[in-house]
Design a protein around this motif. Structure first.
Motif, short mmCIF file in Angstrom:
data_model
loop_
_atom_site.label_atom_id
_atom_site.label_comp_id
_atom_site.label_asym_id
_atom_site.label_seq_id
_atom_site.Cartn_x
_atom_site.Cartn_y
_atom_site.Cartn_z
N ASP A 91 28.59 1.89 -41.79
CA ASP A 91 29.98 1.47 -41.91
C ASP A 91 30.60 1.23 -40.54
OD1 ASP A 91 30.23 1.86 -44.82
OD2 ASP A 91 29.96 3.99 -44.32
N LEU A 92 30.03 1.83 -39.52
CA LEU A 92 30.61 1.82 -38.18
C LEU A 92 29.50 1.96 -37.15
CD1 LEU A 92 33.14 2.24 -36.25
CD2 LEU A 92 32.85 4.67 -36.71
N ALA A 93 29.62 1.18 -36.07
CA ALA A 93 28.74 1.36 -34.91
C ALA A 93 29.55 2.09 -33.85
CB ALA A 93 28.25 0.02 -34.38
N PHE A 94 29.01 3.18 -33.35
CA PHE A 94 29.65 4.01 -32.34
C PHE A 94 28.75 3.95 -31.12
CE2 PHE A 94 31.16 7.90 -30.41
CZ PHE A 94 32.46 8.05 -30.87
N ALA A 167 38.24 3.77 -37.99
CA ALA A 167 37.19 3.21 -38.86
C ALA A 167 37.60 3.30 -40.32
CB ALA A 167 35.87 3.94 -38.63
N ASP A 168 38.25 4.40 -40.72
CA ASP A 168 38.72 4.51 -42.11
C ASP A 168 39.59 3.31 -42.47
OD1 ASP A 168 37.42 6.86 -42.79
OD2 ASP A 168 39.13 8.13 -42.25
N LEU A 169 40.47 2.91 -41.56
CA LEU A 169 41.32 1.75 -41.80
C LEU A 169 40.54 0.45 -41.75
CD1 LEU A 169 44.47 2.77 -39.74
CD2 LEU A 169 44.21 2.77 -42.23
N SER A 170 39.61 0.34 -40.81
CA SER A 170 38.83 -0.89 -40.67
C SER A 170 37.90 -1.11 -41.85
CB SER A 170 38.00 -0.85 -39.38
OG SER A 170 38.84 -0.85 -38.27
N VAL A 171 37.34 -0.04 -42.37
CA VAL A 171 36.42 -0.15 -43.51
C VAL A 171 37.22 -0.40 -44.79
CG1 VAL A 171 34.77 1.11 -44.93
CG2 VAL A 171 34.59 1.21 -42.45
#
Length: 177
Positions: A91-94, A167-171
């Protein structure tokens, strides 16, 4: 010290997030000790980032540590056939952006942006970065975070919580392309 522990407990209790985070960092599988990119200090930093993400309650894939998705307290998942497959389901690249930029991190960020994944960049603003890093925002949602050069536990926890909130908002509400 008890204040630090209560903050940690709050993060752990509040952050049972259903996110899969791909930790992009230099890996000895893609770089060797002779190229000067991966040092023992960097190994400690990458491990600290992984631990902070796990403490925040997300599933983490780190090619440097595992070949599975890992969640704290839940054991390991099934083996991921490749890092690219892990990025596809992330879901996210960190990403930790070091200097010089690791070829492996550049490749992983290329995958993330091609797949339109949100990307969190931990950067040192005092370092000039490769053009690929400077132009990522043209392709994917990017949150650059200037990181504490001393890598304090408090700064790392703050960076992780900030990144996961973003990320919660972006996803949930992806930007329209």
């Amino acid at each position: 010290m008890s204040e630090l522990l209560s903050d940690h407990d709050l993060v752990a209790a509040d952050a049972r997030r259903n996110l899969r985070v791909f930790l992009a960092a230099p890996s000895l599988r893609l770089t060797g000790p002779a190229d000067g990119v991966f040092s023992l200090a960097l190994r400690g930093r990458v491990t600290a980032m992984r631990e902070a993400l796990l403490d925040a309650g997300v599933s983490v894939f780190s090619a440097h540590h595992d070949d599975v998705w890992v969640t704290r307290g839940m054991g390991t998942g099934t083996r991921v056939p490749s890092a690219f497959r892990a990025m596809q389901s992330a879901d996210l690249a960190f990403a930790y952006i070091g200097s010089p930029l690791s070829a492996g991190v550049g490749m992983e960020l290329g995958w993330a942006t091609a797949l339109r994944k949100p990307v969190v960049l931990l950067v040192d603003q005092a370092v000039s970065h490769a053009p690929i890093i400077q132009t990522l925002e043209e392709v994917s949602p990017v949150l650059p975070l200037e990181f504490d050069t001393h890598w304090s536990a408090e700064a790392l926890r703050h960076a992780v919580v900030t990144a996961l909130d973003w990320a919660d908002l972006s996803v949930s509400y992806p930007e329209s392309a």
